[in-house]
Design a protein around this motif. Structure first.
Motif, short mmCIF file in Angstrom:
data_model
loop_
_atom_site.label_atom_id
_atom_site.label_comp_id
_atom_site.label_asym_id
_atom_site.label_seq_id
_atom_site.Cartn_x
_atom_site.Cartn_y
_atom_site.Cartn_z
N ARG A 9 -27.26 39.57 17.69
CA ARG A 9 -27.24 38.95 19.02
C ARG A 9 -27.68 39.97 20.07
O ARG A 9 -28.53 39.68 20.93
N LYS A 10 -27.14 41.18 19.97
CA LYS A 10 -27.49 42.23 20.93
C LYS A 10 -28.93 42.68 20.77
O LYS A 10 -29.59 43.00 21.76
N THR A 15 -26.21 37.20 25.19
CA THR A 15 -24.77 37.28 25.39
C THR A 15 -24.10 36.25 24.47
O THR A 15 -24.77 35.36 23.93
N GLN A 16 -22.80 36.36 24.32
CA GLN A 16 -22.09 35.35 23.53
C GLN A 16 -22.27 33.98 24.17
O GLN A 16 -22.44 32.98 23.48
N LYS A 17 -22.24 33.93 25.49
CA LYS A 17 -22.39 32.66 26.20
C LYS A 17 -23.76 32.04 25.91
O LYS A 17 -23.85 30.84 25.66
N GLN A 18 -24.81 32.84 25.91
CA GLN A 18 -26.15 32.32 25.64
C GLN A 18 -26.26 31.81 24.21
O GLN A 18 -26.84 30.74 23.97
#
Length: 67
Positions: A9-10, A15-18
């Motif tokens: 993800r990074k 982001t976690q939200k995205q």
């Protein structure tokens, strides 16, 4: 089940939200999966893998060894 969600993800600058929004999941559930406190369904795992632009579930999720 262990996972590499945060790493991939990074790498994508997400982001976690995205990521949660991209796969139709709550941030809370994604956070729990990412932190190994909730196991995803096969469908959710597949959606996470696709959103992270990976080809195989095994690239992102690793089963724990049985004793």
């Amino acid at each position: 089940m262990k996972n590499n969600i945060a790493i991939f993800r990074k790498e994508l600058g997400m982001t976690q939200k995205q990521l949660a929004h991209a796969i139709g999941m709550s941030v809370e559930d994604l956070n729990a999966i990412e932190n190994n406190t909730l196991e995803p369904t096969l469908i959710d795992a597949n959606n996470i893998v696709k959103a992270l632009k990976k080809e195989y579930i095994a690239e992102v999720f690793m089963l724990k060894e049985l004793d």
